[in-house]
Design an enzyme around this catalytic site. Sequence first.
Site, PDB file in Angstrom:
ATOM      1  N   SER A 239       1.880  -2.830  -0.703  1.00 54.46           N
ATOM      2  CA  SER A 239       0.812  -1.951  -1.163  1.00 54.46           C
ATOM      3  C   SER A 239       1.408  -0.691  -1.453  1.00 54.46           C
ATOM      4  O   SER A 239       2.374  -0.323  -0.726  1.00 54.46           O
ATOM      5  CB  SER A 239      -0.484  -2.416  -0.544  1.00 54.46           C
ATOM      6  OG  SER A 239      -0.290  -1.583   0.583  1.00 54.46           O
ATOM      7  N   LYS A 240       0.508  -0.020  -1.853  1.00 56.18           N
ATOM      8  CA  LYS A 240       0.497   1.474  -2.011  1.00 56.18           C
ATOM      9  C   LYS A 240       0.899   2.114  -0.589  1.00 56.18           C
ATOM     10  O   LYS A 240       1.428   3.245  -0.420  1.00 56.18           O
ATOM     11  CB  LYS A 240      -0.570   2.132  -2.693  1.00 56.18           C
ATOM     12  CG  LYS A 240      -0.771   1.969  -4.105  1.00 56.18           C
ATOM     13  CD  LYS A 240      -1.347   2.988  -4.851  1.00 56.18           C
ATOM     14  CE  LYS A 240      -1.322   2.611  -6.272  1.00 56.18           C
ATOM     15  NZ  LYS A 240      -2.652   2.785  -6.923  1.00 56.18           N
ATOM     16  N   ARG A 241       0.357   1.656   0.537  1.00 54.00           N
ATOM     17  CA  ARG A 241       0.637   2.058   1.791  1.00 54.00           C
ATOM     18  C   ARG A 241       1.967   2.177   2.224  1.00 54.00           C
ATOM     19  O   ARG A 241       2.359   2.908   2.953  1.00 54.00           O
ATOM     20  CB  ARG A 241      -0.229   1.177   2.758  1.00 54.00           C
ATOM     21  CG  ARG A 241      -1.684   1.257   3.101  1.00 54.00           C
ATOM     22  CD  ARG A 241      -2.139   0.405   4.041  1.00 54.00           C
ATOM     23  NE  ARG A 241      -1.781  -0.851   3.762  1.00 54.00           N
ATOM     24  CZ  ARG A 241      -1.121  -1.894   4.444  1.00 54.00           C
ATOM     25  NH1 ARG A 241      -0.720  -1.455   5.390  1.00 54.00           N
ATOM     26  NH2 ARG A 241      -0.962  -3.228   3.982  1.00 54.00           N
ATOM     27  N   HIS A 242       2.692   1.255   1.485  1.00 50.74           N
ATOM     28  CA  HIS A 242       4.293   1.297   2.046  1.00 50.74           C
ATOM     29  C   HIS A 242       5.217   2.191   1.028  1.00 50.74           C
ATOM     30  O   HIS A 242       6.255   2.105   1.138  1.00 50.74           O
ATOM     31  CB  HIS A 242       4.661  -0.229   1.597  1.00 50.74           C
ATOM     32  CG  HIS A 242       4.044  -1.309   2.438  1.00 50.74           C
ATOM     33  ND1 HIS A 242       3.112  -2.101   1.911  1.00 50.74           N
ATOM     34  CD2 HIS A 242       4.117  -1.476   3.811  1.00 50.74           C
ATOM     35  CE1 HIS A 242       2.735  -2.941   2.966  1.00 50.74           C
ATOM     36  NE2 HIS A 242       3.004  -2.472   4.152  1.00 50.74           N
ATOM     37  N   GLY A 243       4.493   3.076   0.032  1.00 50.39           N
ATOM     38  CA  GLY A 243       5.074   3.745  -0.727  1.00 50.39           C
ATOM     39  C   GLY A 243       4.757   3.383  -2.098  1.00 50.39           C
ATOM     40  O   GLY A 243       3.884   2.330  -2.162  1.00 50.39           O
TER      41      GLY A 243
END
Length: 465
Positions: A239-243
């Site tokens: 998800s966006k948390r990972h980039g």
Amino acid sequence: MSGLRVRFAPSPTGYLHIGGARTALFNYLLARQQGGRFILRIEDTDVERSTQESVDAILDAMTWLGMTCDEGPIYQSARFDLYRQKVQQLLDEGKAYKCYCTAEELEAKRELAVAEGRKPKYDGTCRQRQDQPDAPYVVRFLLPDPAGEVSFVDRIKGTITFRNEELDDLIIQRTDGTPTYNFVVVIDDAEMAISLVIRGDDHINNTPRQIHLYRALGYEVPEFAHVPMILGSDKKRLSKRHGATSVMAYQQQGFLPEAMLNYLVRLGWSHGDQEIFSMEELIEHFTIEGVGRAAGVFNPEKLLWLNSHYMKSGDPQRIAELLKPFLQERGIDVSRGPDLVSVVRGLQERSTTLVQMAAGAAFYFTDQLDFDPKTRSKFFVEDNRQLFSELKAALAACDNFVEPELETVLHAVIEKRDLKFGKVAQPLRAALTGGAPSPGIYELLEVLGKERVLTRLEAALQQLG
Ligand code: GLU
């Protein structure tokens, strides 16, 4: 030519996700390898959530990655007549029925089921209904053989079996008359003669439902290959948390499409220990059976590593073209600078992305260098005044401003002043670059050209006051 027909079928409700791009790539590679056909189908039956902007974003990303389709894009929204006809066919054959249950009634049934510890599913109230009330309805597919099971051999995951009782009387047409995903995907895959469906394993629960529909509609069931999802470094769903998860975000961050492709393919597929693959090699070696059953883990460092590999080894002419928009973004006017391809050659070795290369190229294109304070205090000192003047005079006298000649000129200055090479090259480099990382001194001089070199040495002398 083989009979292989595969497709990529994105829903245009957002940008092209890393996972979607990988699915597209697996389809593409297999089609190219086997002389099959790669079809692009835009699944835009959900009129509320589908946007033209998303369609464009997906098409741009496909173009950027070089995945050209052989047929399409085919829009499902243009095929509503066909879907309506198929709904009617199932109704006429008694394989589907109109359901008038309201949202409130369904919710009440769901709550009751949960309260009684049953799995919530449609209870079949309208299955036998004979009246035709003047009220909104959905069309449901009558699940055949509720006591039986449905099985298929997945090319990645092996045999998968579902008991029909786990399934539901699927809605195939909403109250607004639009058809639903599971229904149209079957019609399209069948009508487009798709022989192998490669898609994300988030669809695996849909497959048994779809198999029932293939059979009810009198279609042949294709083969399936469900690709495991992609996880972040913490093993949670990417998800966006990972980039960034949008493919085009990587384009904007200065990644090369070949690095992205190479990275995507290795997320879940391997061929021995090989890491670097050209498109030709991928087409030659890719197999569905080589896709692992375990989820791929997204690793941004590896993507960077691959990108620097392609930055280093890429054709400078092409890299220069790709670099232009990034230079423009920085307000750099390349028409006023030295030859861009030569600049690129000098930076390839030390640039991880196009963004970094554009930043590193900035000093070539301005005579108003930003001297960092350390450079200033180290090199622009009174002791170097004589040296800068001599360098300027010697270089001004150099008529053929190319590497071998420049080497002779510089060595003459070094010998005359009896200095170590670095004592001359370092201040000179500082005067020419402002302290930015740069290629070898002779290459730097040649690429900048005589006029710029002399202007910059003069500016260095000005710095001394
Ligand atoms: N449109 C679906 C999606 O974007 C894919 C459907 C399929 O591949 O069967 O998730």
